[in-house]
Design an enzyme around this catalytic site. Structure first.
Site, PDB file in Angstrom:
ATOM      1  N   GLU A 248       5.675 -30.438   3.109  1.00  0.00           N
ATOM      2  CA  GLU A 248       5.895 -31.492   2.112  1.00  0.00           C
ATOM      3  C   GLU A 248       5.816 -30.944   0.688  1.00  0.00           C
ATOM      4  OE1 GLU A 248       3.407 -34.869   3.107  1.00  0.00           O
ATOM      5  OE2 GLU A 248       3.766 -34.551   5.247  1.00  0.00           O
TER       6      GLU A 248
ATOM      7  N   GLU B  56       6.597 -34.374  11.376  1.00  0.00           N
ATOM      8  CA  GLU B  56       5.598 -35.441  11.379  1.00  0.00           C
ATOM      9  C   GLU B  56       6.348 -36.762  11.324  1.00  0.00           C
ATOM     10  OE1 GLU B  56       2.420 -35.599   8.525  1.00  0.00           O
ATOM     11  OE2 GLU B  56       2.183 -33.421   8.484  1.00  0.00           O
TER      12      GLU B  56
END
Length: 638
Positions: free
Chosen positions: A174, A265
């Site tokens: 991320e 995820e």
């Protein structure tokens, strides 16, 4: 080929072997990487289900994994652990469980919420590091603390390497967002830090069990801008916490990097304090993967309140025919890609689950996915239009690469009601390039009985840069009132393709009971300039030229191959073997000699076409003295 989100299409055939980024990767690690690459060639069992199990030394446990098994009847194929997260601790006591999981036939992934090298406490994890560029400077305090962290991570990864456990390693995830100390850094500097980390762990620490996973946040832009390059990554993915999985952005951007793709995820969207806003129907995730993100090799659901069993749809997610669970992870069993043959439609949109990104322009209402009519399946796309208006559109505006196809087709119709005057017409069109150049297939009169529209792509420029695809409905002069228009079964038609042409080698084919090993030769060819040749002994009763590989021939009608024998006489059979029992199917013996013959095998009578294990040609006894040559060329399926 690269296809945009919103269109479910068969991926291009994968090469027989794909290598990881690390040339010294262990054999088990190579197998996992190659297997993941080939999954999208399958008709079913093509995306590995994963479940995060917690932070090592703190929350890691298989309790929620067992809960998933109890609720759905299946263990996930992949389990995840995080080595970091809590203050300045880096822990890898989860390794014992990961080793057991791998021994039981599962895959493992490791992430690492590592401490901030300049603020080694809990708050530092979420504080952007202003000295990020010093991570590669081992002479700086920041660089020294960072490499001390990597040393601790390497200890855990070494333990797994010594146990021959391949690891999907996902560091610095991320990075394009704003959550962590490594987030929102200069993209070039981030790439340099990643490459330095990769080199340190791979070359200096000698870890050759790692498959490196690059995973930006799908909720932010510039998802590929931090990419370190193909030599430093093995899998690309997205971390996504959303209400509607089908609305996820960034898939095409990541797939275009040319690596296996994953949702690293996934979970429901949450607000402050981690509270879930609305329970997520996890069944929507597998629907979205099937219809919009078909190149997905695996997904990993997060744990706790984000886990499938704390939301809804866990059973549909885990028991879908596409989902691979533990017990179905077989990294030695690769399914080779079969390019779509001439005339085979590749679905682009079927509207079975929703509008699949299609919208309407100059329509009164809609579009909607409806059950009142369909050309195929149970649903189609519908919109209400005003016949007094000159035109209306149903379309999808998004990047699309159609360079691998020769035509588009769609089935359309109008409702019975409304005054259509002399008749409503429809055109299938595309728009390409930055200038949105328009190409269409010409106007066809349509009505309640439906019609098939076709657009020839051979004359269209910029097929790699299609910006819009759609149907233009045009009312006739004097038409009036309200009616409905429908679109269904949008498909692309693939150009000719072959399973083997032998132009650059044997294409994986070998010989059995032949006097010499087969070679690619220019002595004869039915297509191109080369074929496969082997010498056979006429005194031997039979000889084979064949290829052992897992092939999915679902939906194919005919297998064919061109053959000849240089001298003498005999017969040849085109055959396939299916399933682990190697069940034999052939087309019967055909006389062969110096004149070429085309052998064909009707695949409709072949059992388990999704699990073909061997294709080949059996040459039976020939007359004549001495050795002679037999040839095979142009092996195709349609």
């Amino acid at each position: 080929m690269t296809l945009t989100a919103g269109f479910a299409a068969a991926p291009a055939a994968r090469a027989h072997t794909t290598d990881p980024s690390d040339p010294q990767a262990s054999a088990a690690t190579r197998d996992v990487r190659d297997w993941l690459t080939h999954l999208s060639n399958r008709a079913h069992n093509r995306v590995v289900a994963g479940q995060f199990a917690g932070y090592s030394g703190k929350t890691f446990s298989l309790t929620q994994v067992e809960e998933l098994k109890a609720q759905t009847g299946a263990y996930p194929g992949l389990v995840g652990c995080d080595y970091g997260h809590d203050g300045n601790a880096i822990d890898h006591t989860c390794n014992a469980t990961l080793k057991d999981w791998s021994a039981a036939g599962g895959l493992v992934t490791v992430s690492a919420h590592l401490p901030n090298p300049d603020q080694p406490d809990w708050s530092g994890l979420f504080t952007k590091l202003p000295t990020f560029d010093r991570l590669t400077d081992r002479g700086s305090g920041t660089g020294q603390r960072w490499h001390a962290e990597l040393d601790r991570v390497a200890e855990g990864l070494r333990e797994l390497a010594d146990a021959n456990v391949p690891v999907l390693f996902r560091p610095l995830h991320e990075m394009n967002g704003d959550s962590f100390w490594w987030s929102a850094q200069n993209p070039q500097t981030f790439a340099e830090v990643w490459r330095d980390m990769y080199t340190y762990l791979t070359d200096v620490k000698g870890l050759h069990n790692l498959l490196w996973v690059y995973a930006p946040d799908c909720g932010y832009g510039n998802r590929s801008g931090f990419y370190p390059g193909g030599a430093y990554a093995d899998v690309v993915g997205l971390d996504c916490y959303v209400r509607e999985p089908a609305a996820v952005q960034g898939y095409d951007e990541l797939v275009a990097l040319g690596k296996p793709f994953a949702f690293a995820e996934i979970g429901p969207r949450s607000g402050s304090g981690g509270t879930i806003e609305t329970p997520l129907d996890y069944g929507k995730w597998i629907d979205a993967i099937r219809t919009r993100f078909p190149a997905t090799a695996y997904f990993m659901a997060w744990n706790d309140q984000w886990r499938p069993t704390a939301n809804i749809g866990a059973g549909r997610l885990m028991n879908d025919p596409w989902t691979i669970v533990r017990g179905e992870v077989a990294t030695a069993a690769r399914t080779e890609g079969v390019p779509a043959p001439v005339g085979t439609p590749v679905p682009l949109a079927d509207f079975e689950s929703d509008t699949q990104g299609w919208g309407g322009y100059r329509v009164l209402a809609g579009p909607w996915s409806v059950t009142e009519w369909s050309a195929q399946g149970g649903r189609s796309l519908k919109a209400d239009i005003d016949l007094a208006a000159p035109e209306a559109y149903l379309n999808r505006v998004a990047p699309l690469d159609l360079s691998a196809y020769r035509a588009l087709t769609a089935t359309v119709r109008t409702a019975e009601w409304g005054n259509h005057a002399t008749g409503t017409t429809a055109k299938f069109y595309v728009r390409t390039g930055a200038g949105m150049a328009w190409y269409d297939g010409g106007a066809i009169r349509i009505g309640p009985n439906g019609a098939v529209l076709r657009l020839d792509l051979s004359r269209i420029a910029d097929l790699r840069d299609v910006r819009e695809i759609g149907v233009l409905f045009t009312s006739a002069p004097g038409a009036s009132g309200r009616t409905a228009v429908y679109v269904d079964d949008v498909a692309a038609i693939a150009p000719p393709a072959a399973l083997a042409g032998f132009e650059s080698g044997t294409d994986g084919w070998t010989g059995y009971l032949t006097a010499t090993a087969p070679v690619s030769t220019a002595d004869w060819a039915s297509e191109g300039v080369r074929s496969l040749r082997a010498e056979v002994d006429p005194a031997a009763p039979e000889a084979y030229l064949n290829r052992r590989a897992n092939l999915d021939l679902t939906g194919r009608r005919v297998l064919s191959a061109a053959v000849r024998a240089a001298a003498g006489s005999g017969t040849a059979k085109l055959y396939v073997k299916t399933t682990a029992s190697n069940t034999w199917y052939d087309a019967g013996a055909v006389p062969v000699g110096p004149d070429p013959r085309t052998l064909t095998l009707n695949l409709s009578g072949v059992g388990s076409p999704q699990d073909v294990r061997e294709i080949g040609v059996q040459f039976e006894r020939r007359g004549g003295p001495g050795q002679g040559s037999v040839f095979v060329d142009d092996v195709t399926v349609r």
